[in-house]
Design a protein around this motif. Sequence first.
Motif, short mmCIF file in Angstrom:
data_model
loop_
_atom_site.label_atom_id
_atom_site.label_comp_id
_atom_site.label_asym_id
_atom_site.label_seq_id
_atom_site.Cartn_x
_atom_site.Cartn_y
_atom_site.Cartn_z
N LYS A 2 40.38 31.27 50.29
CA LYS A 2 39.16 30.62 49.97
C LYS A 2 39.27 29.90 48.60
O LYS A 2 40.11 30.20 48.09
CB LYS A 2 37.84 31.42 49.86
N ILE A 25 43.92 40.46 40.92
CA ILE A 25 43.81 39.39 42.22
C ILE A 25 44.75 38.47 42.03
O ILE A 25 44.88 37.77 41.08
CB ILE A 25 42.25 38.95 41.97
N PRO A 53 42.64 35.26 48.18
CA PRO A 53 42.45 35.79 49.80
C PRO A 53 40.92 35.88 49.93
O PRO A 53 40.06 36.38 49.08
CB PRO A 53 43.02 37.01 49.33
N ASP A 54 40.46 35.75 51.04
CA ASP A 54 39.29 36.04 51.60
C ASP A 54 38.60 37.26 51.01
O ASP A 54 37.36 37.45 50.68
CB ASP A 54 38.96 35.89 53.21
N GLU A 55 39.21 38.66 51.21
CA GLU A 55 38.86 39.50 51.04
C GLU A 55 38.47 39.91 49.40
O GLU A 55 37.74 41.04 49.33
CB GLU A 55 39.72 40.78 51.55
N VAL A 56 38.86 39.14 48.65
CA VAL A 56 38.55 39.33 47.38
C VAL A 56 37.87 38.09 46.51
O VAL A 56 37.50 38.20 45.28
CB VAL A 56 39.96 39.71 46.57
N ASP A 58 34.44 37.27 46.72
CA ASP A 58 33.33 37.70 46.12
C ASP A 58 33.79 38.43 44.66
O ASP A 58 32.86 38.06 43.60
CB ASP A 58 32.35 38.68 46.98
N GLU A 59 34.56 39.44 44.69
CA GLU A 59 35.16 39.98 43.32
C GLU A 59 35.45 38.82 42.37
O GLU A 59 35.18 38.99 41.39
CB GLU A 59 36.31 40.80 43.61
#
Length: 77
Positions: A2, A25, A53-56, A58-59
């Motif tokens: 993203k 990250i 990466p998508d999985e991080v 929001d972080e």
Amino acid sequence: MKVLKSGVPEFEAKMFQEILLKEGIFSELVDSHFAYTDSVYFGSGGLVDIIVPDEVFDEAVQIFEDLKKTGREEMDE
């Protein structure tokens, strides 16, 4: 993957990339698709997008929100 930030000058994006790396990250810098982004207009490097990466995602967003609140990166002692 993203887009975290879009249309960022390359030198600034590299600083953001280091901040993310410090937090564990990994990110990538890719050429931005803005019109007139050659070096004649924007200097060396042009504009880039920072992608994570998508999985991080929001972080990573939270890291930059926290930086906006403090106005600077916290220094490790």
